[in-house]
Write a protein that holds these residues in place. Sequence first.
Motif, PDB file in Angstrom:
ATOM      1  N   GLN A 339      13.056  80.182  14.934  1.00 12.91           N
ATOM      2  CA  GLN A 339      13.564  79.645  16.187  1.00 12.91           C
ATOM      3  C   GLN A 339      13.920  80.763  17.159  1.00 12.91           C
ATOM      4  N   ARG A 340      14.436  81.867  16.642  1.00 14.23           N
ATOM      5  CA  ARG A 340      14.783  82.983  17.516  1.00 14.23           C
ATOM      6  C   ARG A 340      13.537  83.684  18.045  1.00 14.23           C
ATOM      7  N   GLN A 341      12.490  83.748  17.232  1.00 17.97           N
ATOM      8  CA  GLN A 341      11.278  84.460  17.632  1.00 17.97           C
ATOM      9  C   GLN A 341      10.379  83.630  18.531  1.00 17.97           C
ATOM     10  N   ASP A 342      10.306  82.310  18.314  1.00 19.28           N
ATOM     11  CA  ASP A 342       9.410  81.451  19.089  1.00 19.28           C
ATOM     12  C   ASP A 342      10.129  80.155  19.430  1.00 19.28           C
ATOM     13  N   PRO A 343      11.102  80.197  20.343  1.00 21.52           N
ATOM     14  CA  PRO A 343      11.905  79.001  20.629  1.00 21.52           C
ATOM     15  C   PRO A 343      11.098  77.856  21.222  1.00 21.52           C
ATOM     16  N   GLU A 344      10.030  78.148  21.989  1.00 19.20           N
ATOM     17  CA  GLU A 344       9.273  77.074  22.630  1.00 19.20           C
ATOM     18  C   GLU A 344       8.526  76.226  21.595  1.00 19.20           C
ATOM     19  N   THR A 345       7.801  76.897  20.672  1.00 22.31           N
ATOM     20  CA  THR A 345       7.088  76.153  19.625  1.00 22.31           C
ATOM     21  C   THR A 345       8.072  75.399  18.741  1.00 22.31           C
ATOM     22  N   PHE A 346       9.167  76.029  18.431  1.00 24.86           N
ATOM     23  CA  PHE A 346      10.172  75.396  17.584  1.00 24.86           C
ATOM     24  C   PHE A 346      10.731  74.150  18.266  1.00 24.86           C
ATOM     25  N   ALA A 347      10.944  74.223  19.590  1.00 20.09           N
ATOM     26  CA  ALA A 347      11.467  73.068  20.329  1.00 20.09           C
ATOM     27  C   ALA A 347      10.477  71.910  20.296  1.00 20.09           C
ATOM     28  N   LYS A 348       9.181  72.219  20.408  1.00 20.95           N
ATOM     29  CA  LYS A 348       8.168  71.162  20.357  1.00 20.95           C
ATOM     30  C   LYS A 348       8.133  70.501  18.976  1.00 20.95           C
ATOM     31  N   ARG A 349       8.228  71.312  17.922  1.00 23.38           N
ATOM     32  CA  ARG A 349       8.239  70.747  16.572  1.00 23.38           C
ATOM     33  C   ARG A 349       9.465  69.854  16.383  1.00 23.38           C
ATOM     34  N   GLU A 350      10.605  70.291  16.888  1.00 26.29           N
ATOM     35  CA  GLU A 350      11.826  69.485  16.772  1.00 26.29           C
ATOM     36  C   GLU A 350      11.673  68.157  17.517  1.00 26.29           C
ATOM     37  N   ALA A 351      11.025  68.203  18.691  1.00 24.38           N
ATOM     38  CA  ALA A 351      10.837  66.972  19.464  1.00 24.38           C
ATOM     39  C   ALA A 351       9.968  65.983  18.699  1.00 24.38           C
ATOM     40  N   ILE A 352       8.893  66.470  18.072  1.00 25.08           N
ATOM     41  CA  ILE A 352       8.022  65.584  17.298  1.00 25.08           C
ATOM     42  C   ILE A 352       8.751  65.044  16.079  1.00 25.08           C
ATOM     43  N   GLU A 353       9.481  65.901  15.374  1.00 24.46           N
ATOM     44  CA  GLU A 353      10.214  65.452  14.188  1.00 24.46           C
ATOM     45  C   GLU A 353      11.265  64.405  14.559  1.00 24.46           C
ATOM     46  N   ALA A 354      11.935  64.586  15.704  1.00 19.91           N
ATOM     47  CA  ALA A 354      12.933  63.609  16.142  1.00 19.91           C
ATOM     48  C   ALA A 354      12.275  62.270  16.460  1.00 19.91           C
ATOM     49  N   GLU A 355      11.077  62.312  17.074  1.00 21.64           N
ATOM     50  CA  GLU A 355      10.377  61.070  17.395  1.00 21.64           C
ATOM     51  C   GLU A 355       9.905  60.365  16.131  1.00 21.64           C
ATOM     52  N   ILE A 356       9.453  61.123  15.133  1.00 24.09           N
ATOM     53  CA  ILE A 356       9.046  60.517  13.855  1.00 24.09           C
ATOM     54  C   ILE A 356      10.240  59.803  13.222  1.00 24.09           C
ATOM     55  N   ALA A 357      11.392  60.461  13.207  1.00 24.00           N
ATOM     56  CA  ALA A 357      12.591  59.840  12.632  1.00 24.00           C
ATOM     57  C   ALA A 357      12.961  58.568  13.385  1.00 24.00           C
ATOM     58  N   ASP A 358      12.806  58.574  14.723  1.00 24.33           N
ATOM     59  CA  ASP A 358      13.126  57.393  15.522  1.00 24.33           C
ATOM     60  C   ASP A 358      12.170  56.242  15.199  1.00 24.33           C
ATOM     61  N   GLN A 359      10.885  56.557  15.059  1.00 25.36           N
ATOM     62  CA  GLN A 359       9.901  55.511  14.746  1.00 25.36           C
ATOM     63  C   GLN A 359      10.120  54.942  13.340  1.00 25.36           C
ATOM     64  N   GLU A 360      10.482  55.805  12.397  1.00 30.61           N
ATOM     65  CA  GLU A 360      10.755  55.328  11.041  1.00 30.61           C
ATOM     66  C   GLU A 360      11.973  54.407  11.021  1.00 30.61           C
ATOM     67  N   THR A 361      12.962  54.709  11.851  1.00 28.21           N
ATOM     68  CA  THR A 361      14.126  53.828  11.962  1.00 28.21           C
ATOM     69  C   THR A 361      13.720  52.460  12.496  1.00 28.21           C
ATOM     70  N   ARG A 362      12.797  52.441  13.451  1.00 27.75           N
ATOM     71  CA  ARG A 362      12.329  51.167  14.006  1.00 27.75           C
ATOM     72  C   ARG A 362      11.568  50.352  12.953  1.00 27.75           C
ATOM     73  N   VAL A 363      10.771  51.041  12.138  1.00 29.66           N
ATOM     74  CA  VAL A 363      10.068  50.333  11.062  1.00 29.66           C
ATOM     75  C   VAL A 363      11.074  49.717  10.094  1.00 29.66           C
ATOM     76  N   ALA A 364      12.097  50.482   9.725  1.00 38.75           N
ATOM     77  CA  ALA A 364      13.123  49.977   8.806  1.00 38.75           C
ATOM     78  C   ALA A 364      13.848  48.769   9.401  1.00 38.75           C
ATOM     79  N   ASP A 365      14.159  48.815  10.695  1.00 38.90           N
ATOM     80  CA  ASP A 365      14.822  47.684  11.353  1.00 38.90           C
ATOM     81  C   ASP A 365      13.917  46.451  11.359  1.00 38.90           C
ATOM     82  N   LEU A 366      12.630  46.695  11.591  1.00 34.91           N
ATOM     83  CA  LEU A 366      11.676  45.590  11.616  1.00 34.91           C
ATOM     84  C   LEU A 366      11.557  44.947  10.236  1.00 34.91           C
TER      85      LEU A 366
END
Length: 483
Positions: A339-366
């Motif tokens: 994260q210290r060496q490549d904050p931009e790539t790390f931020a993009k990976r975090e954004a995708i991982e957060a969206e995956i977690a959000d979608q999995e929560t929606r599946v569980a609710d459904l």
Amino acid sequence: MTASPDRTRSRSDRYGLLSRKGFDAAVTAVTAGVVGVLIVWKLDRLSRRGVSEIGKALDDMERVGGRLVSVMESLDTRNPGARDAIALLADLARNESRDLGMRVGNAKRYLRQRGQWIGGQSPYGLLVDPETRKLIHDPETAEYARLIADEALSGKALVHIARLLNEHGVESARGGMWNSSSVLQLLRSPAFAGLMPQTEYEDQADGTRKYSNRVSPYRDPETLEVVRIGDGIISVGERELILRQLESRTLPLAGRRHGHGQGKSLLTGMARCGLCGDRMSKAGTSYQCSSHRMGRGCTGVSARVVSIDDSVTRVFLSRLPSLEPQDPLLAVIADRCAQRQDPETFAKREAIEAEIADQETRVADLEEARYVRGEFSGADAVDRYDGLAGRLRNRIEGLRADLLRMPVPSVDITPLLDAELLRETWAVGDAVGRRECLGLAIDRVEVRRGRVGARFDGGERCRIVWATKGATGAKSAGDEAVE
């Protein structure tokens, strides 16, 4: 899916755009492929620095197939000619912003020259007269403001003044507790002495101004005289004396600086009181609980800096080289290095991982809605459920594929795992470098009270809370005492 700049958390100002909460995170979500469209209410809400700045954001979004939509201008970058229109409007917004800045600046100069308050909260102990727009004494707080001044003039430390106010239940200007920073800001304010304040700034190459946290008395540009703003709690002479006293505590002396404002202690920002959990800061030769020093109710914990630093250093230097390959702490250290060496790539990976977690929560609710609450009954409802669940699972699979295609930042942490190299690096590093190194593996160090008259025992006095993925600063199963 769409992203709105005002609904996500802010990151660094990568594009030099209007600084507000959420913009950079929204752009990151688009460039990472998490969402496909960035929607802004009006284009001047996106940027007021012209096409050169907006062009960077558009290039990054178009590279991944993302779109920009402006509601009020009815512009969508998927339509031909939209980008040219956006470029034109961006330059118009920049010129409008520049003209507005000139008008506001002229209005402020006019009010300053007349000695009238131009806005914002007045200093503690003072009020703005609604008719004259000049400062007058606040009958409820002026007495306490004068007490602060008298204590400062007598040479009392800022932390002593803050503790005195807190112990007697005197609320700060914003209604909370006092601390040394709030006292310092008040004493340095020119308006506290009845002088017109002006925030110092530097003109930037792009025509904008970068404001600092330094405030100085305003001088009339024609007469060069300091302009008064009304009544002050202290006189101009008293202000000069207080400023000299404050400066004498931080002036360079024999190549070093007095005080602890430079954060030279190893555990600055990392040591926590074992009683209340508040930060501990260096006072003299000891770390002391900030809440106790400010009179906020904690009975306080204190420990010698040398003893705590040595104990934590000893455990840190022995723990890292002894880590097993499967130890989860290794993954956390690698992530933080990346994260210290490549904050931009790390931020993009975090954004995708957060969206995956959000979608999995929606599946569980459904699934709960169908199988637990029985909300999908009948053939049509089941078909609708299958369609919704299928789209969510396809979305998750697509995001995971995007994550796999995204480059994983590669870092070499072997120097941290080699006992000899780690000790050599530690020996030549300064306090800041060592603290950054600790931060790769440690979230905080909780300091407990010791027994009266007993020798210092690291295992009894403090506990290292080792880092865990996605839970910086939180307690973890890996908590370990200093041995």
